[in-house]
Design a protein around this motif. Structure first.
Motif, PDB file in Angstrom:
ATOM      1  N   MET A   1      86.017  54.329  50.707  1.00 35.88           N
ATOM      2  CA  MET A   1      86.926  55.338  50.264  1.00 35.88           C
ATOM      3  C   MET A   1      87.976  55.209  51.385  1.00 35.88           C
ATOM      4  O   MET A   1      87.394  55.782  52.734  1.00 35.88           O
ATOM      5  CB  MET A   1      87.128  56.282  49.975  1.00 35.88           C
ATOM      6  N   PRO A   2      89.555  55.196  50.992  1.00 38.49           N
ATOM      7  CA  PRO A   2      90.346  54.110  50.619  1.00 38.49           C
ATOM      8  C   PRO A   2      89.759  52.567  50.297  1.00 38.49           C
ATOM      9  O   PRO A   2      90.059  52.115  51.351  1.00 38.49           O
ATOM     10  CB  PRO A   2      91.767  55.040  50.329  1.00 38.49           C
ATOM     11  N   HIS A   3      90.723  52.426  49.086  1.00 45.12           N
ATOM     12  CA  HIS A   3      91.002  51.137  49.270  1.00 45.12           C
ATOM     13  C   HIS A   3      91.968  50.734  48.060  1.00 45.12           C
ATOM     14  O   HIS A   3      92.544  51.590  47.386  1.00 45.12           O
ATOM     15  CB  HIS A   3      89.505  50.332  48.077  1.00 45.12           C
ATOM     16  N   SER A   4      92.895  49.274  48.304  1.00 41.60           N
ATOM     17  CA  SER A   4      93.749  48.679  47.792  1.00 41.60           C
ATOM     18  C   SER A   4      93.572  47.408  47.241  1.00 41.60           C
ATOM     19  O   SER A   4      92.024  46.752  48.161  1.00 41.60           O
ATOM     20  CB  SER A   4      95.114  48.810  48.139  1.00 41.60           C
ATOM     21  N   HIS A   5      93.176  46.561  45.394  1.00 40.25           N
ATOM     22  CA  HIS A   5      92.578  44.979  45.950  1.00 40.25           C
ATOM     23  C   HIS A   5      93.829  44.556  45.544  1.00 40.25           C
ATOM     24  O   HIS A   5      94.031  43.770  45.101  1.00 40.25           O
ATOM     25  CB  HIS A   5      92.055  45.402  44.723  1.00 40.25           C
TER      26      HIS A   5
ATOM     27  N   ASP B   1      89.342  51.616  53.689  1.00 40.71           N
ATOM     28  CA  ASP B   1      88.256  50.785  54.302  1.00 40.71           C
ATOM     29  C   ASP B   1      87.860  49.302  54.317  1.00 40.71           C
ATOM     30  O   ASP B   1      87.679  48.144  54.955  1.00 40.71           O
ATOM     31  CB  ASP B   1      87.248  51.558  53.641  1.00 40.71           C
ATOM     32  N   MET B   2      88.519  49.297  52.792  1.00 44.91           N
ATOM     33  CA  MET B   2      88.944  48.384  52.209  1.00 44.91           C
ATOM     34  C   MET B   2      90.307  47.917  52.173  1.00 44.91           C
ATOM     35  O   MET B   2      91.046  48.939  51.144  1.00 44.91           O
ATOM     36  CB  MET B   2      88.010  47.766  51.283  1.00 44.91           C
ATOM     37  N   TYR B   3      91.017  46.965  52.221  1.00 45.04           N
ATOM     38  CA  TYR B   3      92.105  46.065  51.915  1.00 45.04           C
ATOM     39  C   TYR B   3      92.480  45.040  51.485  1.00 45.04           C
ATOM     40  O   TYR B   3      92.382  43.556  52.170  1.00 45.04           O
ATOM     41  CB  TYR B   3      93.821  46.811  52.994  1.00 45.04           C
TER      42      TYR B   3
ATOM     43  N   GLN C   1      87.692  46.791  62.561  1.00 44.09           N
ATOM     44  CA  GLN C   1      88.833  48.343  62.553  1.00 44.09           C
ATOM     45  C   GLN C   1      88.695  48.260  60.403  1.00 44.09           C
ATOM     46  O   GLN C   1      88.493  49.638  59.885  1.00 44.09           O
ATOM     47  CB  GLN C   1      89.596  47.940  62.778  1.00 44.09           C
ATOM     48  N   ILE C   2      88.574  47.137  59.608  1.00 44.34           N
ATOM     49  CA  ILE C   2      89.018  47.555  58.264  1.00 44.34           C
ATOM     50  C   ILE C   2      88.349  45.700  58.015  1.00 44.34           C
ATOM     51  O   ILE C   2      88.186  44.872  58.352  1.00 44.34           O
ATOM     52  CB  ILE C   2      90.912  47.609  57.844  1.00 44.34           C
ATOM     53  N   VAL C   3      87.713  46.463  56.214  1.00 46.93           N
ATOM     54  CA  VAL C   3      87.859  44.859  55.685  1.00 46.93           C
ATOM     55  C   VAL C   3      88.184  44.556  54.509  1.00 46.93           C
ATOM     56  O   VAL C   3      89.305  45.439  53.906  1.00 46.93           O
ATOM     57  CB  VAL C   3      86.393  45.823  54.623  1.00 46.93           C
TER      58      VAL C   3
ATOM     59  N   ASP D   1      97.860  49.468  44.989  1.00 46.73           N
ATOM     60  CA  ASP D   1      98.872  50.010  46.322  1.00 46.73           C
ATOM     61  C   ASP D   1      99.655  49.207  45.223  1.00 46.73           C
ATOM     62  O   ASP D   1     101.626  49.595  45.111  1.00 46.73           O
ATOM     63  CB  ASP D   1      99.181  51.225  47.019  1.00 46.73           C
ATOM     64  N   ASP D   2      99.327  48.027  45.240  1.00 48.03           N
ATOM     65  CA  ASP D   2     100.987  47.492  45.025  1.00 48.03           C
ATOM     66  C   ASP D   2     101.888  47.082  45.947  1.00 48.03           C
ATOM     67  O   ASP D   2     102.907  47.008  45.406  1.00 48.03           O
ATOM     68  CB  ASP D   2     101.090  47.548  43.511  1.00 48.03           C
ATOM     69  N   SER D   3     101.078  47.069  46.586  1.00 44.54           N
ATOM     70  CA  SER D   3     102.106  47.930  47.876  1.00 44.54           C
ATOM     71  C   SER D   3     103.514  46.263  48.141  1.00 44.54           C
ATOM     72  O   SER D   3     103.191  45.371  47.912  1.00 44.54           O
ATOM     73  CB  SER D   3     101.882  47.878  49.513  1.00 44.54           C
TER      74      SER D   3
END
Length: 312
Positions: free
Chosen positions: A1-5, A33-35, A82-84, A248-250
């Motif tokens: 956590m947190p994640h965005s797909h 953690d995951m993006y 640093q991040i997945v 987040d649909d950024s």
């Protein structure tokens, strides 16, 4: 956590801003953690280009998508400590041409596409999330029925397209499930019996093959009081044993994690107590891709990330 797909950048999407690397760096800064990096697949007809793409062609959109994949995989390797980062795509289904090309694209690219966000943005070939007048034009395009029946026909067509997409490609993430009521968030599908049956059908099918339903925080910046999907859809998903993931649909670095601070209250309000996310797997899923859904351990509502977001 947190994640965005689900995310975009101005480097590869004309209605977004900023570079893909800046999106990743902002996700790292915020402690994701995951993006997921999921650019729109190309559109294949000149008529389907958006106004901001007036200087482009379908061929240039295809080249742009390939450059996105190159950059996304470069960043995945560069920042792996640093991040997945997961590299995927967001679908388009305007005509059958889009599904045919998506199939060819997935064959050509193989494992470079790690997962799919299955989204519908058009009905009768007309965008339904561009602006209200364009949405109303999509409703009015159902000339074969009475005026009072056209809204129902649009909703039915939307969910039929979503169902066809799921049947053919089994997307791991169901993107903004109820985008079809973007401009009418108070609309309830139960007021349209034929629509309601299609909603339940789609949810049942997605659950059967193992999809996650996206809790998409972008709805808040669209002036909704909820994420996508709204409470009535969440209720059906939960009743049938479905699972949810965060997005987040950024559309640029400024929107990474935007309105995530509003998600805990929504999760609590609608009774969601579990959050799931995608991770790499050595075993193919039902679509043949090497990702799997994993449940977040512990209390998803009590995670320290929410406290940090609330303090911003």
């Amino acid at each position: 956590m947190p994640h965005s797909h689900h995310s975009h950048s101005g480097q590869f999407c004309k209605h977004a801003v900023g570079s893909l690397e800046d999106v990743v760096l902002e996700a790292i800064k915020q402690g994701f953690d995951m993006y997921g990096l999921t650019e729109h697949v190309p559109r294949y007809r000149d008529v389907d280009l958006y106004p901001e793409e007036s200087g482009l062609s379908p061929a240039s959109l295809s080249d742009q998508f390939d450059r996105f994949l190159d950059e996304a995989h470069r960043l995945k390797t560069l920042y792996f400590e640093q991040i997945v980062l997961l590299v995927g795509l967001e679908t388009e289904y305007i005509t059958e041409v889009d599904l045919a090309h998506l199939g060819t694209t997935l064959q050509r690219l193989g494992g470079r596409i790690e997962y799919i966000v299955g989204s519908i943005h058009h009905v009768n070939g007309i965008p339904i999330d561009f602006d209200l007048s364009t949405y109303q034009r999509a409703v009015a395009s159902f000339l074969e029925v009475k005026d009072e029946d056209r809204q129902e026909r649009l909703l039915c067509a939307y969910f039929d397209a979503q169902y066809a997409l799921m049947q053919q490609f089994k997307p791991e993430i169901i993107g903004h499930f109820d985008l079809c009521r973007l401009y009418y968030p108070a609309l309830r599908f139960s007021d349209y019996p034929a629509v309601y049956e299609k909603v339940k059908r789609n949810i049942t099918f997605a659950i059967q093959y193992g999809a996650l339903f996206e809790l998409n925080a972008a709805a808040f910046r669209k002036k909704w009081d909820t994420a996508y999907p709204a409470e009535d859809v969440v209720e059906i998903v939960l009743r049938q044993g479905g699972r949810f993931a965060l997005s987040d649909d950024s559309h640029g670095p400024h929107a990474v994690g935007l309105n995530y601070h509003r998600l805990p209250a929504y999760l609590k309000c609608v009774g969601i107590s579990e959050i799931w996310f995608l991770q790499a797997s050595s075993t193919p899923n039902t679509a043949g891709r090497l990702v799997e859904a994993v449940k977040l351990d512990g209390d998803c509502l009590g995670h320290a990330f929410w406290n940090a977001k609330s303090a911003q």
